[in-house]
Design an enzyme around this catalytic site. Structure first.
Site, PDB file in Angstrom:
ATOM      1  N   ASP A 125       0.811  -1.224   0.000  1.00 46.93           N
ATOM      2  CA  ASP A 125       0.000   0.000   0.000  1.00 46.93           C
ATOM      3  C   ASP A 125       0.839   1.267   0.000  1.00 46.93           C
ATOM      4  O   ASP A 125       0.324   2.354  -0.259  1.00 46.93           O
ATOM      5  CB  ASP A 125      -0.865   0.039   1.269  1.00 46.93           C
ATOM      6  CG  ASP A 125      -2.060  -0.880   1.183  1.00 46.93           C
ATOM      7  OD1 ASP A 125      -2.616  -1.021   0.089  1.00 46.93           O
ATOM      8  OD2 ASP A 125      -2.430  -1.457   2.222  1.00 46.93           O
TER       9      ASP A 125
HETATM   10  C1  BGC Z   1       0.131   1.250   6.307  1.00 43.54           C
HETATM   11  C2  BGC Z   1      -0.273   0.026   5.528  1.00 43.54           C
HETATM   12  C3  BGC Z   1      -1.777  -0.015   5.444  1.00 43.54           C
HETATM   13  C4  BGC Z   1      -2.289   1.288   4.836  1.00 43.54           C
HETATM   14  C5  BGC Z   1      -3.782   1.332   4.681  1.00 43.54           C
HETATM   15  C6  BGC Z   1      -0.466   2.482   5.701  1.00 43.54           C
HETATM   16  O1  BGC Z   1      -0.162   3.584   6.497  1.00 43.54           O
HETATM   17  O2  BGC Z   1       1.519   1.354   6.387  1.00 43.54           O
HETATM   18  O3  BGC Z   1       0.234  -1.142   6.124  1.00 43.54           O
HETATM   19  O4  BGC Z   1      -2.180  -1.104   4.682  1.00 43.54           O
HETATM   20  O5  BGC Z   1      -1.856   2.372   5.621  1.00 43.54           O
HETATM   21  O6  BGC Z   1      -4.464   1.527   5.860  1.00 43.54           O
HETATM   22  C1  NOJ Z   2      -1.796  -3.859   5.351  1.00 35.64           C
HETATM   23  C2  NOJ Z   2      -2.948  -4.043   4.437  1.00 35.64           C
HETATM   24  O1  NOJ Z   2      -4.053  -4.532   5.136  1.00 35.64           O
HETATM   25  C3  NOJ Z   2      -2.620  -4.995   3.311  1.00 35.64           C
HETATM   26  O2  NOJ Z   2      -3.671  -5.033   2.408  1.00 35.64           O
HETATM   27  C4  NOJ Z   2      -1.346  -4.556   2.638  1.00 35.64           C
HETATM   28  O3  NOJ Z   2      -1.069  -5.471   1.627  1.00 35.64           O
HETATM   29  C5  NOJ Z   2      -0.210  -4.444   3.623  1.00 35.64           C
HETATM   30  N1  NOJ Z   2      -0.587  -3.524   4.640  1.00 35.64           N
HETATM   31  C6  NOJ Z   2       1.093  -3.976   2.970  1.00 35.64           C
HETATM   32  O4  NOJ Z   2       1.070  -2.630   2.656  1.00 35.64           O
END
Ligand code: BGC
Ligand code: NOJ
Length: 809
Positions: free
Chosen positions: A483
């Site tokens: 993400d």
């Molecule tokens: C986090 C991710 C998460 C995304 C969406 C980001 O700040 O690092 O792990 O999936 O937010 O909530």
């Molecule tokens: C948490 C999110 O829930 C997941 O969808 C994502 O792949 C990982 N973060 C990595 O960014």
């Protein structure tokens, strides 16, 4: 230091010191009603949706931590204490918290009185039951004053925390006999209320927080409790709570048990009222009647236990490694069920208001629980697919209460669609239920746009094919699985979210991770098409898969490892040409899982690079070197301090991709070594460093570049649970459901020795004995009930129980 121990026979983790390095929690509930409970009874409850139907209040990120829960106060002469140590924190003579499968039992002992609180949500019930057992082990008569406490949340957890100008005026309750009803907003648009009941006459109550706690007091010293006298307050606005007051006299040796019930009720519109302004309590009384005696509660608890016995009987490992057995047989599977229920919505790190069910998350979670509850997996697949767009794209999440997609945490993540092929094929291989492919499933929840589920898979596949960049690699969109690799975002405004801000148009950022993913699930799509006789469809799809393999080999190889991406401008990401972020884990995982260039040595070279550059004592980090500067064309990944989260943290979710990659090139020692590094059961001894629960995976462990390597965060709700279960059960121990039978294909270290797996599959029980060899992979001989079978797939048959003997090379 350890704070407790595993008791495998009862499937419990027993905490013996309440001051764990972080609240160590458990989840209650399996279907509609859920609670979070910490080792000192903190946490909250909700019905289906942690945002829209929050029943009780909880405060995140406060000092002290873990504030609010189902609290009991015991006043014994001048001493006030709580069985879970918190909130009063009077030192206890003994303390124990047993977190088990969907229940938690907390026992405190003080001055000869033992108080045991068992909390669980009975199956098929919208209620949390709390059985409180008080025993006088002293030789004096004890006159105890017992007060319960919880605080009502005004339903919408987000609104509850920010709309105070309204909320401090809306709270309403009713108190009748031993039941406190919470009916805020019931008069208008809600047809639901909650109640808190105890199965004994009470000598008083309170429902107004300010009166009970005292405006300048805390949960640790509520004034009513310390005064020893309830005020019988009825809340009008402000902050409604529920507290029962009971006077309990216990002779030496005597025990008394009470059942408290927190329940949730929905009434049809025409049955809302008993009389003007008085809620209809019929359903509440019926619910209470189901659990109003200790015998009924014990029976419901026994049912819960057999429910779990049954769920955990589908995959059972017997090996010489006790930690592996407990992880595979108990805690890893349990965590998979919790992530099935919660997705990423409610934990002690997720506040339950921001994130509903993730499209990619829920599809991936499914691979960890499909063997236990295939019918619910089917329903989940259909729910997810119903939010998909006609072009195959997806909302990134949907809300469990409405089951509708929303863009609250962004959209256009171009990996999303492919995970639907994973979940569906895994489901069919487990069950043989091809009928799911014919089920009519809407697009974007619009029934007029319903198409057979197969068409959704096809749309997923072609969403990638129709969105290729200049190197014929998949366009990344907002981001792929990572993400935070936001290659089209270009954000310089600290007040906007990387997840939702408008992306810059015109770039051609491509993802090698999606490329590898496409090869893996593209092949699965082709195989599925062949299974159902759609050969022309399969042939057409195969061409796209082959093209992708070529594109990866031609444009995705950096000489020693796979590139991670091309950025907005077409520059390499994850290359030796880069100053930071030269190598990333995701593309090494997916391209090796796809076996790309295995003959040319690419997979081995990439995995050797992972070992050299990404591996460390606590697991495999996401990228290396970590970013030390903000790179505007990369986005959020470079905002995290080095070693944390997506910036070179050990993001546990992706470690199993490397484990599986190692099994592709048959390096069982490497695969198992990576597995043990992050598996919580092996980390119990370092709890002071690791911090989070030793019985569940955390999303992230701080990596080698961090201030404190080895420290974990975001426990419980993570794709790590299902992927690790899949890696160990499927790729390492080698029990793989296939369309036409159960395949036995282990890749285990020779030193691991022999082992047994009992696997229920398609209605039969397979008792599988594996005799390890000098390599740990390659089936030399396989017999089913004494008869030799060629190959390594046990064909489907009619027997209920089969004995399988496998000899490995
Ligand atoms: C986090 C991710 C998460 C995304 C969406 C980001 O700040 O690092 O792990 O999936 O937010 O909530
Ligand atoms: C948490 C999110 O829930 C997941 O969808 C994502 O792949 C990982 N973060 C990595 O960014």
């Amino acid at each position: 230091m350890k704070y407790g121990f595993f008791e495998d026979a009862s499937r419990e983790y027993v905490i013996t010191n309440p001051q764990t390095p972080w609240p160590w929690i458990n989840y209650l509930g399996n279907e509609d009603f859920f609670s979070l409970i910490s080792n000192s009874a903190g946490g909250y409850s909700f019905y289906k949706d942690a945002k829209f139907r929050r029943l009780t209040r909880y405060r995140y990120n406060t000092a002290p931590i873990d504030n609010g829960g189902r609290y009991f106060y015991i006043k014994d002469e001048d001493t006030v204490w709580s069985p879970g140590w918190k909130p009063v924190k009077t030192p206890l003579d003994s303390y124990e918290c047993r977190h088990g499968m969907s229940y938690t039992k907390i026992t405190g002992v003080k001055n000869g009185v033992s108080a045991e609180v068992l909390c669980f949500i009975p199956l098929k019930s919208w209620a949390e039951v709390q059985k409180v057992k008080l025993t006088n082990n002293s030789d004096k008569v004890k006159k105890l004053k017992l007060s319960s406490f919880m605080e009502w949340c005004l339903w919408n957890a987000e609104d509850d925390q920010n709309n105070l100008q309204r909320n401090l005026s809306t709270g309403e309750v009713e108190v009748v006999d031993s039941t406190i009803y919470h009916k805020t907003e019931y008069k208008e648009r809600r047809n639901h209320y909650a109640f808190y009941h105890v199965n004994a006459p009470i000598q008083g109550f309170d429902t107004d927080r300010e009166s009970f706690v005292g405006l300048y007091n805390e949960f640790s010293n509520p004034q009513v409790v310390f005064e020893g006298k309830p005020r019988n307050t009825v809340a009008h606005g402000w902050s409604p709570i529920a507290s029962h007051y009971l006077e309990v006299e216990l002779k030496p040796g005597e025990t008394k048990e009470f059942v408290f019930i927190l329940g949730y009720i929905e009434n049809p519109d025409d049955e809302k009222w008993e009389s003007k302004g008085v809620i209809n309590k019929k359903r509440a009384k019926e619910l209470i009647a189901r659990f109003d005696t200790v015998e009924k509660v014990n029976a419901a608890f026994a049912d819960l236990k057999s429910y779990w016995d049954n769920l955990l009987s589908v995959y059972m490992l017997k090996s010489s490694d006790e930690k592996l057995n407990r992880s595979v047989n108990i805690w890893n599977q349990y965590q998979c069920m919790v992530t099935f229920n919660m997705s990423r919505s409610a934990s002690f790190f997720e506040v339950g208001i921001g994130r509903g069910m993730g499209f990619r998350d829920s599809n991936q979670d499914l691979i960890g629980f499909v063997h236990q509850i295939p019918e619910r997996a089917r329903e989940r697949i259909i729910d997810i697919a119903s939010t998909q767009f006609e072009d195959g794209g997806a909302y990134h999440q949907y809300q469990p209460l409405t089951k509708r997609g929303n863009n609250a945490i962004g959209g256009n993540f171009n990996d999303d669609p492919l995970w639907l092929i994973l979940s569906t094929t895994v489901y069919i291989k487990e069950t043989g239920d091809y009928s799911i492919l014919d089920e009519m499933v809407p697009f974007d929840n619009d029934e007029t746009k319903a198409k057979p589920h197969f068409d959704h898979l096809k749309a997923s596949f072609y969403h990638v094919v129709n969105n290729l960049g200049p190197h014929k690699l998949p366009l990344i969109g907002r981001a792929d699985w990572n993400d935070c690799l936001n290659l089209n975002c270009f954000s310089n405004n600290p007040n906007e979210s990387f997840q939702t801000t408008e992306n810059q148009k015109g770039g051609t950022a491509e993802s090698l991770m999606i490329a590898g993913l496409f090869v893996v699930y593209g092949r699965d799509f082709v195989e599925l098409c062949r299974q159902i006789g759609k050969n022309a469809e399969a042939d057409a799809a195969q061409i796209h898969v082959n093209n992708m393999v070529e594109a990866i080999k031609t444009h995705g190889w950096d000489g020693e490892w796979f590139l991670r991406a091309y950025d907005f401008y077409g520059k390499k990401v994850g290359s030796k040409e880069n100053e930071e972020g030269k190598i990333f884990i995701e593309s090494q995982g997916w391209c090796t899982m796809a076996g790309i260039g295995v003959e040319e040595g690419m997979c081995k070279s990439a995995l050797d690079a992972v070992k050299r550059d990404l591996d460390c004592e606590y697991g495999i980090v996401l990228n290396n070197p970590a970013f030390t500067k903000y790179v505007v064309e990369y986005g959020e990944i470079s905002t995290y301090p080095a070693g944390y989260k997506e910036n070179a943290g050990i993001f546990c979710h992706n470690n199993p991709w490397i484990m599986i990659g190692e099994t592709v090139i048959k390096r069982p020692d490497m695969a198992m070594d990576y597995f043990k590094k992050i598996c919580p059961a092996y980390l119990e001894e370092i709890s002071d460093l690791h911090k989070t629960e030793p019985y569940v995976y955390s999303q992230m462990i701080a990596g080698k570049d961090a201030f404190k390597p080895g420290e974990a965060k975001n426990s419980w709700l993570t794709g790590t649970a299902s992927w690790n279960f899949y890696a160990i059960s499927h790729s390492i121990l080698g029990i793989k459901p296939q369309y036409n039978g159960l395949q036995i294909d282990p890749c285990v270290p020779p030193s691991f020795g022999d082992y047994q797996v009992q696997r229920k599959f398609r209605g039969a029980t397979y008792n599988i004995q594996i005799k390890n060899g000098s390599k740990g992979f390659g089936v030399k001989r396989l017999t089913v009930d004494g008869k030799v079978v060629e190959g390594n797939i046990i064909p489907l048959g009619t027997a209920n129980s089969l004995n399988i003997l496998v000899e490995l090379d």
